[in-house]
Design a protein around this motif. Structure first.
Motif, PDB file in Angstrom:
ATOM      1  N   ALA A  80    -107.660 -11.867   1.250  1.00  0.00           N
ATOM      2  CA  ALA A  80    -108.314 -12.402   2.450  1.00  0.00           C
ATOM      3  C   ALA A  80    -109.824 -12.222   2.389  1.00  0.00           C
ATOM      4  N   TYR A  81    -110.301 -11.158   1.743  1.00  0.00           N
ATOM      5  CA  TYR A  81    -111.733 -10.924   1.594  1.00  0.00           C
ATOM      6  C   TYR A  81    -112.345 -11.851   0.543  1.00  0.00           C
ATOM      7  N   THR A  82    -111.606 -12.104  -0.549  1.00  0.00           N
ATOM      8  CA  THR A  82    -112.163 -12.744  -1.748  1.00  0.00           C
ATOM      9  C   THR A  82    -112.016 -14.259  -1.758  1.00  0.00           C
ATOM     10  N   VAL A  83    -110.819 -14.756  -1.482  1.00  0.00           N
ATOM     11  CA  VAL A  83    -110.511 -16.178  -1.645  1.00  0.00           C
ATOM     12  C   VAL A  83    -111.414 -17.091  -0.813  1.00  0.00           C
ATOM     13  N   PRO A  84    -111.738 -16.754   0.450  1.00  0.00           N
ATOM     14  CA  PRO A  84    -112.601 -17.652   1.216  1.00  0.00           C
ATOM     15  C   PRO A  84    -113.944 -17.926   0.542  1.00  0.00           C
ATOM     16  N   GLY A  85    -114.477 -16.953  -0.159  1.00  0.00           N
ATOM     17  CA  GLY A  85    -115.744 -17.162  -0.852  1.00  0.00           C
ATOM     18  C   GLY A  85    -115.608 -18.127  -2.016  1.00  0.00           C
ATOM     19  N   ILE A  86    -114.504 -18.023  -2.752  1.00  0.00           N
ATOM     20  CA  ILE A  86    -114.267 -18.938  -3.873  1.00  0.00           C
ATOM     21  C   ILE A  86    -114.209 -20.373  -3.373  1.00  0.00           C
ATOM     22  N   VAL A  87    -113.496 -20.592  -2.271  1.00  0.00           N
ATOM     23  CA  VAL A  87    -113.383 -21.930  -1.702  1.00  0.00           C
ATOM     24  C   VAL A  87    -114.717 -22.370  -1.100  1.00  0.00           C
ATOM     25  N   ALA A  88    -115.459 -21.442  -0.515  1.00  0.00           N
ATOM     26  CA  ALA A  88    -116.762 -21.777   0.051  1.00  0.00           C
ATOM     27  C   ALA A  88    -117.707 -22.314  -1.019  1.00  0.00           C
ATOM     28  N   HIS A  89    -117.693 -21.707  -2.190  1.00  0.00           N
ATOM     29  CA  HIS A  89    -118.554 -22.198  -3.269  1.00  0.00           C
ATOM     30  C   HIS A  89    -118.137 -23.607  -3.690  1.00  0.00           C
ATOM     31  N   GLN A  90    -116.840 -23.871  -3.724  1.00  0.00           N
ATOM     32  CA  GLN A  90    -116.362 -25.222  -4.018  1.00  0.00           C
ATOM     33  C   GLN A  90    -116.898 -26.209  -2.994  1.00  0.00           C
ATOM     34  N   SER A  91    -116.925 -25.799  -1.726  1.00  0.00           N
ATOM     35  CA  SER A  91    -117.463 -26.650  -0.664  1.00  0.00           C
ATOM     36  C   SER A  91    -118.942 -26.925  -0.889  1.00  0.00           C
ATOM     37  N   ALA A  92    -119.699 -25.884  -1.260  1.00  0.00           N
ATOM     38  CA  ALA A  92    -121.134 -26.073  -1.493  1.00  0.00           C
ATOM     39  C   ALA A  92    -121.392 -27.051  -2.628  1.00  0.00           C
ATOM     40  N   LEU A  93    -120.590 -26.967  -3.675  1.00  0.00           N
ATOM     41  CA  LEU A  93    -120.734 -27.901  -4.792  1.00  0.00           C
ATOM     42  C   LEU A  93    -120.422 -29.332  -4.376  1.00  0.00           C
ATOM     43  N   LYS A  94    -119.679 -29.487  -3.268  1.00  0.00           N
ATOM     44  CA  LYS A  94    -119.330 -30.815  -2.753  1.00  0.00           C
ATOM     45  C   LYS A  94    -120.186 -31.191  -1.544  1.00  0.00           C
ATOM     46  N   GLY A  95    -121.340 -30.553  -1.424  1.00  0.00           N
ATOM     47  CA  GLY A  95    -122.275 -30.907  -0.370  1.00  0.00           C
ATOM     48  C   GLY A  95    -121.870 -30.477   1.016  1.00  0.00           C
ATOM     49  N   GLY A  96    -121.038 -29.452   1.125  1.00  0.00           N
ATOM     50  CA  GLY A  96    -120.640 -28.936   2.431  1.00  0.00           C
ATOM     51  C   GLY A  96    -119.342 -29.504   2.954  1.00  0.00           C
ATOM     52  N   GLU A  97    -118.561 -30.139   2.102  1.00  0.00           N
ATOM     53  CA  GLU A  97    -117.277 -30.711   2.527  1.00  0.00           C
ATOM     54  C   GLU A  97    -116.383 -29.637   3.142  1.00  0.00           C
ATOM     55  N   LEU A  98    -115.727 -29.968   4.246  1.00  0.00           N
ATOM     56  CA  LEU A  98    -114.827 -29.028   4.915  1.00  0.00           C
ATOM     57  C   LEU A  98    -113.551 -28.880   4.084  1.00  0.00           C
ATOM     58  N   LEU A  99    -113.252 -27.654   3.666  1.00  0.00           N
ATOM     59  CA  LEU A  99    -112.103 -27.393   2.814  1.00  0.00           C
ATOM     60  C   LEU A  99    -111.170 -26.375   3.471  1.00  0.00           C
ATOM     61  N   SER A 100    -109.878 -26.511   3.185  1.00  0.00           N
ATOM     62  CA  SER A 100    -108.883 -25.540   3.655  1.00  0.00           C
ATOM     63  C   SER A 100    -108.799 -24.378   2.666  1.00  0.00           C
ATOM     64  N   ILE A 101    -108.515 -23.206   3.198  1.00  0.00           N
ATOM     65  CA  ILE A 101    -108.421 -21.980   2.400  1.00  0.00           C
ATOM     66  C   ILE A 101    -106.949 -21.613   2.249  1.00  0.00           C
ATOM     67  N   PRO A 102    -106.485 -21.374   1.037  1.00  0.00           N
ATOM     68  CA  PRO A 102    -105.065 -21.032   0.831  1.00  0.00           C
ATOM     69  C   PRO A 102    -104.661 -19.772   1.599  1.00  0.00           C
ATOM     70  N   ASP A 103    -103.400 -19.745   2.012  1.00  0.00           N
ATOM     71  CA  ASP A 103    -102.844 -18.606   2.728  1.00  0.00           C
ATOM     72  C   ASP A 103    -101.953 -17.827   1.767  1.00  0.00           C
ATOM     73  N   TYR A 104    -102.298 -16.571   1.516  1.00  0.00           N
ATOM     74  CA  TYR A 104    -101.539 -15.740   0.585  1.00  0.00           C
ATOM     75  C   TYR A 104    -100.694 -14.696   1.287  1.00  0.00           C
ATOM     76  N   ASP A 105    -100.593 -14.765   2.607  1.00  0.00           N
ATOM     77  CA  ASP A 105     -99.915 -13.693   3.337  1.00  0.00           C
ATOM     78  C   ASP A 105     -98.396 -13.799   3.269  1.00  0.00           C
ATOM     79  N   ASP A 106     -97.843 -14.954   2.958  1.00  0.00           N
ATOM     80  CA  ASP A 106     -96.389 -15.114   2.920  1.00  0.00           C
ATOM     81  C   ASP A 106     -95.892 -15.195   1.485  1.00  0.00           C
TER      82      ASP A 106
END
Length: 402
Positions: free
Chosen positions: A376-402
């Motif tokens: 939960a601490y790490t994955v959002p940042g990985i996806v956030a960087h992907q969003s930045a590379l796409k000019g700020g595109e809104l992206l969903s973050i995977p759920d690893y809790d289940d």
């Protein structure tokens, strides 16, 4: 050990026991065994800044670094006479129960996998991994190993964060309707090269190192970050050129939406006219708390009030109470063994990390920053960087809790 997060909360007392917050936990709660954890320390820089040799339930069995001078430093720091020239050699030692991996960030996933495979409990520096595939691999390895995994996130145990946890559990904030965090480390590029050669830090995307920010919210409220839009600043020139991550950004700012539909702003900045900072803000309906820049001991508290005041234009508004708040130095309390009640690295957090890891092993429970929290601490940042590379595109973050 095959647990999802829901089963973990029901079956483990870690959240109720360690964060019940009516009173903080005492280190003197009895463990199930008198056995001591025999730990190996890997990494002679960051690894030398912890207190395993001071913990009454721990013995530093061995140390390791690729460089002899750093191995010597580790042996001197921890009073240990056994050293190995590599992690691989240390993992062959049957006398080592657990390892602390203070190794370069790109190696964390591989080193964690190797350590779990060798049957060792693992405490690993941040972040968990560099990409989503590695995150999934580590999760599966932890859950199938039966071993304790903890990520050594310092923000979770900063003195201000501990205070915020207490206020939240006591209901002082009411609903925290928005939050923000920033990690400013201007001038980080001085660590990008050593003896003329690039280090692992060269061009590291800021949002690949998000945990010093995300932990400010997640460790306090337990929320999960579900969506993100992120913008980066930088043109890829100068020292950024030809970095192995192909990262064009010096700084990144992310806007997250949580699973409770709250906004959370995160900034990770490597360059600019900035104050060094690891700080969080929690804004609530009844109370808000703003941590200072740096590791000062004076925060700002805002408490909702009934009376009205007037602004500088003469308009009436709610005159909330604004006061300086000096948060307690929790490392002085019986949250820690007596020998460890001293200040330590990253605003007193290192002793707490040391203690939580050792006791979670002996008490046969998941630690506070377990694999689910680490994801939960790490994955959002990985996806956030992907969003930045796409000019700020809104992206969903995977759920690893289940």
């Amino acid at each position: 050990m095959k647990l999802n997060r829901r089963k973990f909360i029901v079956s483990s007392s870690v959240l109720a026991g360690s964060l019940s917050m009516g009173a903080f936990p005492s280190w003197s709660l009895p463990s199930k065994t008198n056995q001591k954890v025999r730990i190996g320390i890997v990494g002679g820089r960051f690894g030398a800044t912890f207190q395993f040799h001071e913990h009454p339930d721990c013995v530093v069995e061995a140390v390791s670094d690729l460089r002899q001078d750093r191995r010597d430093h580790l042996m001197k720091t921890y009073g240990c006479s056994k050293s190995y020239p590599s992690l691989e050699k240390l993992l062959e030692d049957p006398g080592v129960d657990a390892v602390f991996l203070a190794t370069p960030a790109p190696d964390h996933a591989a080193h964690t996998l190797a350590s779990l495979k060798a049957g060792k409990h693992v405490l690993c520096a941040v972040p968990l991994a560099m990409n989503l595939e590695e995150c999934e691999q580590v999760k599966e390895a932890v859950l199938s190993s039966g071993k304790t995994y903890m990520m050594a996130e310092t923000t979770t145990y900063m003195q201000g964060t501990i205070s915020a946890k207490k206020f939240y559990k006591e209901g002082k904030f009411g609903e925290i309707f928005s939050a923000a965090a920033e990690y400013n480390h201007p001038g980080l590029e001085v660590l990008w090269f050593e003896n003329g050669a690039p280090t692992w830090r060269h061009g590291l995307p800021p949002m690949h190192y998000p945990t010093h920010c995300t932990a400010f919210l997640i460790s306090v409220t337990g929320e999960r970050l579900k969506k993100v839009s992120c913008m980066g600043w930088g043109n890829g020139d100068g020292l950024l050129k030809d970095n192995p991550y192909e990262n064009p950004f010096w700084n990144e700012t992310a806007f997250f939406q949580t699973n409770r539909n709250h906004p959370f702003r995160v900034e990770v900045n490597w360059k600019g006219a900035l104050r060094n900072a690891e700080r969080g803000e929690w804004r609530g309906e009844k109370m808000s708390l703003y941590l200072p820049s740096g590791h000062a001991n004076l925060a700002t508290m805002v408490t909702a009030a009934e009376q009205l005041g007037k602004d500088d234009a003469g308009f009436e508004h709610t005159d909330n109470k604004v006061t300086a708040y000096e948060f307690p130095q929790w490392w002085k309390t019986d949250m820690l063994p007596e020998k460890m009640r001293h200040n330590s690295g990253h605003d007193g957090s290192h002793t707490f990390i040391t203690h939580e890891f050792i006791r979670s092993i002996l008490e046969e429970r998941l630690p506070e920053v377990n694999i689910y929290e680490a994801l939960a601490y790490t994955v959002p940042g990985i996806v956030a960087h992907q969003s930045a590379l796409k000019g700020g595109e809104l992206l969903s973050i995977p759920d690893y809790d289940d």
